[in-house]
Design a protein around this motif. Structure first.
Motif: not given
Length: 175
Positions: A56-61, A89-98, A111-123
């Motif tokens: 599995y790929t494991v990433c920390i943001i 969001v930008d970091t997540f998109k760069e990571f998934t593109d790479i 767990d908190d508001i800074p995660d909100y927008h990126v969480m809306q992008l995932v499965g």
């Protein structure tokens, strides 16, 4: 009809985790020199290492930038560690593109508001039991365990069990 979180777990190839409030309980201990110390759960570490060893790929943001966190995660075999991130969001998109990762194959735990927008992008957006209401509201799975207490272990173990890789990993290590 939408899929259950267990059905979505069949499609997961990638785990992305926040740090504070997910891999830690969200508290910090500030030393007299200003260093901020965090507690991490050993079972979360075991599960992340098992995930890496099983392909599995494991990433920390994380918005935080503690170098001790980086050292701990590297020791578990995690190479994609993004600390001090102002825009997840930008970091997540760069990571998934790479890595050419499809967002539907990603489980993200925040767990908190800074995660909100990126969480809306995932499965499979997930959160610990003690996440804020806004994050719980968009999560397809809410762990029964709090952040820093084994919530990461909970989601990794469930995915690996659904995919038939959990005890397979353990058995292979001790044959």
């Amino acid at each position: 009809m939408s899929k259950s979180y267990k059905e979505l777990m069949n499609e997961i190839t990638t785990f992305v985790f926040d740090v504070d409030g997910v891999l830690t309980d969200g508290t910090i201990h500030v030393t007299p020199t200003g260093e901020m110390l965090r507690n991490m759960n050993i079972r979360d570490g075991y599960a992340m290492k098992a995930a890496v060893e099983n392909g599995y790929t494991v990433c920390i943001i994380s918005g935080g930038s503690n170098e001790g966190v980086r050292v701990r995660l590297r020791n578990l075999g995690i190479t994609d560690i993004h600390l001090g991130v102002p825009n997840k969001v930008d970091t997540f998109k760069e990571f998934t593109d790479i890595y050419n990762i499809k967002s539907e194959n990603v489980l993200y735990m925040g767990d908190d508001i800074p995660d909100y927008h990126v969480m809306q992008l995932v499965g499979l957006p997930t959160c610990p039991q003690n996440a804020v209401p806004e994050i719980k509201g968009i999560s397809k799975y809410i762990s029964h365990i709090e952040g820093g207490k084994g919530a990461v272990r909970d989601v990794i173990e469930q995915v690996m069990k659904v995919q038939g890789k959990w005890m397979e990993h353990f058995d292979a290590k001790f044959d």
